[in-house]
Scaffold this active site. Structure first.
Site, PDB file in Angstrom:
ATOM      1  N   GLU A 239       0.831  -1.217   0.000  1.00 60.31           N
ATOM      2  CA  GLU A 239       0.000   0.000   0.000  1.00 60.31           C
ATOM      3  C   GLU A 239       0.864   1.265   0.000  1.00 60.31           C
ATOM      4  OE1 GLU A 239      -3.151  -0.116  -0.537  1.00 60.31           O
ATOM      5  OE2 GLU A 239      -3.324  -2.281  -0.303  1.00 60.31           O
TER       6      GLU A 239
ATOM      7  N   HIS B 211       1.952   2.106  -3.525  1.00 57.53           N
ATOM      8  CA  HIS B 211       0.940   2.776  -4.360  1.00 57.53           C
ATOM      9  C   HIS B 211       0.904   4.278  -4.068  1.00 57.53           C
ATOM     10  CE1 HIS B 211      -0.780  -0.596  -6.423  1.00 57.53           C
ATOM     11  NE2 HIS B 211      -1.269  -1.182  -5.357  1.00 57.53           N
TER      12      HIS B 211
HETATM   13 ZN   LIG Z   1      -2.150  -2.980  -5.128  1.00 59.97          ZN
END
Ligand SMILES: [Zn+2]
Length: 271
Positions: A140, A143
């Site tokens: 995460e 991202h």
């Molecule tokens: Zn992902």
């Protein structure tokens, strides 16, 4: 009519030329029409709004919440070190990291631009151990830091012919832009639907997530078992996290290919 089209096309293509940025870590050029500082501001606002209604678990009284904070901090220490070693610490500008566990049965987690990380209690039966949780949070964080949400929002707006209107749309912050933002970061999966990350973005998040979890002292091999469990979780109803992070056999095959590289960064905790 034609002139309008030509002018519109000119502005959109100019915006694309201006708005293409090369990521120094992945080396990939990405469409990035929004100022990242704007996304961080939106991230902080949406995060505060989310916390107002979420059932946040206090880390002082709960071992799982304490674990989420510990894993987050160890990963961020690794991320900061990696950026420093590569002379790209400016990429972390504006990031003020926070880590929260919220009581919610969704199998989900996310990190917003600006560094606000949320893990849902429903994820923990799937992660089972601290290293697997590190694999999810590391993914995460990638991202957010790789500005994948910015890229997807920009692509979406260009597809709708709204490239040149994007900055205006964001500065006015209509609810549509906010919804797009939430979808782009996997927050609105049940209410708003999702805007899945692309296969390329998923690969980048898996690849560097492995390196950062290894640097943080978590065995990157745990990542393979995690994604296998994730694929099996839920039966007919797939975990929320998979709707924004589409998974397939490619993911596990690629992770296995990257493991030898990630293991070079692995220092078990306490050694
Ligand atoms: Zn992902």
């Amino acid at each position: 009519m034609n002139i309008v089209r030509t002018v519109t096309a000119f502005f959109i293509s100019s915006a694309i030329i201006i708005g293409c940025a090369k990521n120094p870590i992945t080396g990939r050029s990405q469409l990035s029409l929004l100022p990242e500082s704007e996304l961080q501001t939106m991230g902080n606002q949406q995060y505060r709004e989310f916390l107002n209604t979420a059932r946040v678990v206090s880390p002082s009284a709960d071992r799982d919440a304490e674990m989420v904070r510990r894993v987050g901090q160890r990963l961020v220490n690794a991320v900061v070190a990696y950026h420093k070693q590569n002379g790209i610490s400016d990429r972390l500008e504006g990031y003020k990291w926070e880590y929260n566990l919220v009581n919610d049965k969704q199998v989900n987690a996310w990190c917003m631009p600006g560094g606000k990380i949320v893990v849902y209690t429903g994820l923990l039966p799937v992660t089972r151990n601290e290293a697997a949780l590190a694999a999810v949070i590391g993914h995460e964080i990638c991202h957010a830091l790789f500005q994948h949400g910015n890229e997807r929002m920009s692509q979406g707006m260009v597809q709708q012919g709204l490239g040149s209107a994007l900055a205006l749309a964001v500065s006015n912050k209509p609810s549509a832009t906010q919804n797009l933002f939430l979808q782009a970061y996997g927050v609105g999966s049940t209410v708003l639907g999702t805007l899945p990350f692309s296969r390329k973005q998923e690969s980048e998040a898996d690849h560097y997530g492995l390196i950062w979890m290894a640097m943080a002292g978590y065995n990157p091999n745990e990542s393979v078992a995690l994604w296998e469990r994730m694929a099996q979780a839920g039966g007919a109803q797939q975990p929320e996290i998979l709707s924004s992070h589409p998974s397939d056999a490619t993911r596990i095959r690629q992770i296995k290919q990257w493991l030898p590289e990630a293991m070079k960064f692995y220092k078990p905790a306490g050694k």
